[in-house]
Design an enzyme around this catalytic site. Structure first.
Site: not given
Ligand SMILES: C[S@@+](CC[C@H](N)C(=O)[O-])C[C@H]1O[C@@H](n2cnc3c(N)ncnc32)[C@H](O)[C@@H]1O
Length: 452
Positions: A338, A409
């Site tokens: 991340e 998304c």
């Protein structure tokens, strides 16, 4: 009937020069529905994108913008509505830019999203028409309203006014709201109290936005973001609100990004309803906005990957460990990557607090980092931001991971990345749509790729 943004669809990237806008109103037939929810009509041989119109309807439109190849218009009257139309529930819907499908019945919204993704999957050559049925999984759904556990509102304030809400349709002006139909009900109780307290602050004109969040304990948290520090007396009055209503309030200066005051040390918490794991996070950290859907996504991820104690899993774009931690309970090793060091630390801390000793987390920029895969790694979770994971996918071919679970998304970047994987030798085993954001055009996709 003049709602809806003129936001162009992600795929509509061509640049156009503005032309003279046709005057007056016209009655048009809507022949198609764009993926962003707008209707498509024709006027004098030219395409018109119409806000707030559904396929099959006849609507009176007002033109807003004109370009060489298309015009943009908004519906001012629905002359012959289709049966998929419904009266929007929200009193601000006509003006607020938050939702754009509330005029479509829920089932029609779901079918529209499902069909649109399936059609584009076939057009992109990702699946064949006759294979669709075998890969498509049932849609994951939640309540159509009262689902958001967080929202970021804009604020426009001066000595005469205090306006709080989302930006409007086709405008940068903030639409003043007292409640929001898609927020969790607890947050709608907090909103008027917050407005009352904030509108009395002496430095209110420096406030730009507020972040509002409810955690899984039902506790509300608010972050006030301003472009200068609030006065001490303002902080005192926020403390009164925090104590009286048990709301965690913090203030952040947008100039130096520093949080300079916090009413208490409590952090928001997510406790999964099956009690398998819990995690702390802060208001700045990424969290999935729909907690009901999030739990279903975590469960589906573990099921689709068929996790076992033999598995070594990588979670790319792992955030605070939303997928890594529940998955780590079932596997031998879990490594998360991340970009945010802060979130990586939190993921590691959360793993420790859940008694998970098989996890490691690294802070790296996955848009440029070269991944080195340990030969034991056999399963991978990929949940990138809207830009997708092109750089990562290019490194996953020729096929080197047995199963890749991709959560997206943004359909456009998902199709592009899927093409890299499929052209590189993977196949799609499963594809599922997730209605994470009902009443809006947005959709989440989950896909499982594998190779022999
Ligand atoms: C859609 S979120 C998913 C987070 C997490 N999987 C979850 O479910 O909460 C995408 C994450 O990618 C991270 N991110 C954005 N750009 C990145 C980059 N270039 N490299 C690595 N991570 C990035 C964001 O900080 C964010 O946590």
């Amino acid at each position: 009937m003049s709602k809806f943004r003129s936001k162009k669809s992600n795929l509509q990237t061509f640049k156009e020069t503005k032309r003279q806008v046709p005057e007056g109103t016209q009655v048009l037939s809507i022949v198609e529905q764009l993926d962003d929810g707008r209707g498509v009509a024709k006027f004098k041989g030219k395409i018109v994108f119409v806000d707030g119109a559904l396929k099959g309807e006849t609507v009176k439109v007002q033109f807003k913008k004109s370009f060489k190849n298309f015009d943009e218009a908004t519906s001012v009257k629905i002359i012959s509505p289709v049966s998929d139309r419904i009266q929007p529930q929200c009193q601000y819907y006509e003006r607020c830019g938050g939702c754009n499908l509330q005029h479509m019945k829920l089932q029609a919204q779901r079918t529209f999203k499902q069909k649109s993704i399936e059609k584009r999957m076939v057009e992109f050559g990702l699946v064949k028409n006759d294979e669709l049925e075998s890969v498509i999984s049932p849609l994951l759904t939640s309540d159509p309203f009262q689902y958001r556990h967080r929202a970021r509102f804009s604020v426009e304030a001066n000595s005469h006014k205090f306006v709080l809400g989302f930006k409007g349709n086709n405008s940068n002006k903030v639409v003043d709201i007292d409640s929001c139909e898609v927020l969790l009900p607890g947050l709608n109780t907090v909103l008027p109290k917050l407005r009352l307290s904030m509108s009395g602050l002496s430095y209110r004109s420096s406030i730009r936005e507020i972040l509002i969040l409810e955690d899984s304990n039902g506790k509300a948290f608010i972050q006030i973001r301003s472009n200068k520090r609030l006065a001490d007396r303002d902080v005192d009055s926020l403390k009164v609100l925090s104590d009286r209503e048990n709301i965690g309030i913090s203030c952040k200066n947008l100039v130096d990004q520093m949080t300079y005051w916090s009413s208490d040390d409590t952090q928001p918490l997510t406790q999964l309803s099956n009690e398998s794991v819990s995690y702390n996070y802060s208001l700045d950290d990424f969290t999935q906005i729909n907690p009901t859907i999030n739990e279903k996504m975590i469960q589906q991820t573990c099921e689709w990957l068929d996790l076992s104690e033999e598995d070594h899993v990588i979670d790319l774009f792992c955030g605070i460990g939303n997928f890594s931690l529940p998955a780590a309970k079932n596997v031998k090793g879990m490594t998360g990557y991340e970009i945010s060091e802060k979130m990586v630390k939190k993921a590691a801390q959360n793993a420790k607090e859940n008694g998970l000793s098989n996890t490691t987390f690294f802070a790296v920029d996955l848009f440029s980092h070269s991944l080195k895969f340990d030969r034991h790694v056999n399963k991978l979770i990929l949940d990138p931001p809207r830009a997708g994971a092109e750089h990562v996918c290019a490194q996953l071919v020729p096929p080197r991971i047995q199963y890749i679970l991709y959560i997206s998304c943004n359909p456009s970047s998902f199709f592009r990345d899927s093409k890299i994987l499929i052209d590189g030798g993977y196949v799609i085993d499963k594809l599922g749509l997730i209605d994470m954001f009902p009443q809006t055009e947005h959709v989440e996709i989950m896909a499982l790729f594998s190779h022999q």
